[in-house]
Design a protein around this motif. Sequence first.
Motif, PDB file in Angstrom:
ATOM      1  N   PRO A  17       0.824  -1.209   0.000  1.00  0.00           N
ATOM      2  CA  PRO A  17       0.000   0.000   0.000  1.00  0.00           C
ATOM      3  C   PRO A  17       0.864   1.267   0.000  1.00  0.00           C
ATOM      4  O   PRO A  17       1.777   1.401   0.820  1.00  0.00           O
ATOM      5  CB  PRO A  17      -0.813  -0.125   1.300  1.00  0.00           C
ATOM      6  CG  PRO A  17      -0.877  -1.607   1.551  1.00  0.00           C
ATOM      7  CD  PRO A  17       0.451  -2.134   1.077  1.00  0.00           C
ATOM      8  N   GLY A  18       0.633   2.155  -0.966  1.00  0.00           N
ATOM      9  CA  GLY A  18       1.395   3.396  -1.063  1.00  0.00           C
ATOM     10  C   GLY A  18       2.761   3.259  -1.694  1.00  0.00           C
ATOM     11  O   GLY A  18       3.561   4.191  -1.673  1.00  0.00           O
ATOM     12  N   VAL A  19       3.050   2.081  -2.277  1.00  0.00           N
ATOM     13  CA  VAL A  19       4.366   1.832  -2.890  1.00  0.00           C
ATOM     14  C   VAL A  19       4.165   1.317  -4.307  1.00  0.00           C
ATOM     15  O   VAL A  19       3.487   0.311  -4.524  1.00  0.00           O
ATOM     16  CB  VAL A  19       5.189   0.792  -2.093  1.00  0.00           C
ATOM     17  CG1 VAL A  19       6.563   0.605  -2.733  1.00  0.00           C
ATOM     18  CG2 VAL A  19       5.319   1.188  -0.629  1.00  0.00           C
ATOM     19  N   ARG A  66       8.558   3.880  -5.639  1.00  0.00           N
ATOM     20  CA  ARG A  66       8.034   5.205  -5.298  1.00  0.00           C
ATOM     21  C   ARG A  66       7.106   5.077  -4.103  1.00  0.00           C
ATOM     22  O   ARG A  66       6.140   4.304  -4.143  1.00  0.00           O
ATOM     23  CB  ARG A  66       7.299   5.797  -6.492  1.00  0.00           C
ATOM     24  CG  ARG A  66       8.265   6.076  -7.626  1.00  0.00           C
ATOM     25  CD  ARG A  66       7.617   6.819  -8.759  1.00  0.00           C
ATOM     26  NE  ARG A  66       8.641   6.960  -9.802  1.00  0.00           N
ATOM     27  CZ  ARG A  66       8.431   6.776 -11.079  1.00  0.00           C
ATOM     28  NH1 ARG A  66       7.225   6.487 -11.516  1.00  0.00           N
ATOM     29  NH2 ARG A  66       9.414   6.912 -11.949  1.00  0.00           N
ATOM     30  N   PHE A  67       7.410   5.829  -3.045  1.00  0.00           N
ATOM     31  CA  PHE A  67       6.701   5.731  -1.775  1.00  0.00           C
ATOM     32  C   PHE A  67       5.895   6.983  -1.474  1.00  0.00           C
ATOM     33  O   PHE A  67       6.393   8.099  -1.633  1.00  0.00           O
ATOM     34  CB  PHE A  67       7.703   5.565  -0.625  1.00  0.00           C
ATOM     35  CG  PHE A  67       8.288   4.197  -0.479  1.00  0.00           C
ATOM     36  CD1 PHE A  67       7.864   3.345   0.522  1.00  0.00           C
ATOM     37  CD2 PHE A  67       9.299   3.770  -1.331  1.00  0.00           C
ATOM     38  CE1 PHE A  67       8.426   2.082   0.673  1.00  0.00           C
ATOM     39  CE2 PHE A  67       9.874   2.515  -1.182  1.00  0.00           C
ATOM     40  CZ  PHE A  67       9.429   1.673  -0.181  1.00  0.00           C
ATOM     41  N   GLU A  68       4.686   6.787  -0.963  1.00  0.00           N
ATOM     42  CA  GLU A  68       3.912   7.862  -0.367  1.00  0.00           C
ATOM     43  C   GLU A  68       4.337   7.969   1.103  1.00  0.00           C
ATOM     44  O   GLU A  68       4.797   6.976   1.699  1.00  0.00           O
ATOM     45  CB  GLU A  68       2.415   7.545  -0.432  1.00  0.00           C
ATOM     46  CG  GLU A  68       1.861   7.467  -1.840  1.00  0.00           C
ATOM     47  CD  GLU A  68       0.401   7.036  -1.874  1.00  0.00           C
ATOM     48  OE1 GLU A  68      -0.218   6.842  -0.795  1.00  0.00           O
ATOM     49  OE2 GLU A  68      -0.125   6.885  -2.992  1.00  0.00           O
ATOM     50  N   GLU A  69       4.165   9.137   1.695  1.00  0.00           N
ATOM     51  CA  GLU A  69       4.511   9.318   3.101  1.00  0.00           C
ATOM     52  C   GLU A  69       3.757   8.304   3.964  1.00  0.00           C
ATOM     53  O   GLU A  69       2.558   8.079   3.780  1.00  0.00           O
ATOM     54  CB  GLU A  69       4.174  10.732   3.550  1.00  0.00           C
ATOM     55  CG  GLU A  69       4.634  11.033   4.962  1.00  0.00           C
ATOM     56  CD  GLU A  69       4.493  12.494   5.339  1.00  0.00           C
ATOM     57  OE1 GLU A  69       4.567  12.786   6.525  1.00  0.00           O
ATOM     58  OE2 GLU A  69       4.299  13.336   4.428  1.00  0.00           O
ATOM     59  N   CYS A  75       8.482   5.144   5.006  1.00  0.00           N
ATOM     60  CA  CYS A  75       8.709   6.408   4.305  1.00  0.00           C
ATOM     61  C   CYS A  75       8.335   7.576   5.228  1.00  0.00           C
ATOM     62  O   CYS A  75       7.185   7.688   5.651  1.00  0.00           O
ATOM     63  CB  CYS A  75       7.891   6.448   3.021  1.00  0.00           C
ATOM     64  SG  CYS A  75       8.113   7.964   2.081  1.00  0.00           S
ATOM     65  N   LEU A  76       9.308   8.448   5.514  1.00  0.00           N
ATOM     66  CA  LEU A  76       9.093   9.616   6.354  1.00  0.00           C
ATOM     67  C   LEU A  76       8.673  10.835   5.538  1.00  0.00           C
ATOM     68  O   LEU A  76       7.925  11.683   6.016  1.00  0.00           O
ATOM     69  CB  LEU A  76      10.368   9.934   7.136  1.00  0.00           C
ATOM     70  CG  LEU A  76      10.928   8.783   7.978  1.00  0.00           C
ATOM     71  CD1 LEU A  76      12.262   9.178   8.593  1.00  0.00           C
ATOM     72  CD2 LEU A  76       9.926   8.354   9.039  1.00  0.00           C
ATOM     73  N   GLU A  77       9.184  10.937   4.322  1.00  0.00           N
ATOM     74  CA  GLU A  77       8.823  11.990   3.366  1.00  0.00           C
ATOM     75  C   GLU A  77       8.714  11.322   2.009  1.00  0.00           C
ATOM     76  O   GLU A  77       9.578  10.514   1.654  1.00  0.00           O
ATOM     77  CB  GLU A  77       9.881  13.095   3.299  1.00  0.00           C
ATOM     78  CG  GLU A  77      10.043  13.892   4.567  1.00  0.00           C
ATOM     79  CD  GLU A  77      11.185  14.902   4.492  1.00  0.00           C
ATOM     80  OE1 GLU A  77      11.743  15.123   3.387  1.00  0.00           O
ATOM     81  OE2 GLU A  77      11.539  15.439   5.548  1.00  0.00           O
TER      82      GLU A  77
END
Length: 109
Positions: free
Chosen positions: A18-20, A37-40, A91-93
């Motif tokens: 999820p989010g990657v 590619r990562f979402e915060e 992912c922090l940012e």
Amino acid sequence: MKTNASRLKTYPQVAADPGVLRQVLSESPELMVVSFRFEEGAEGKLHNHPHVQSTYVQSGRFAFTVAGEDIEVGPGDSFVIPSNAMHGCRCLEPGTLIDTFTPRRDDFL
């Protein structure tokens, strides 16, 4: 420099977690380059594999656990994850990791 255009391939983006989003950039039996590619807040869950992995942070900030050691990395940082080492990240940012695997991760094709 001459290249053989028939050897250039494009691979689709796929949801890894999820989010990657994962996209194979290039591959051969001996080597594979992959963009993540990562979402915060998204996580790459703890896992291991027999491949040696090199990770380059193209953008964003990430908290990694590698073989029980916690590290925080940002743009321009790079490190190697040994074969079979348990690892994962948060992912922090928002950002992108460029991972290289040897040999190729056939499960990504």
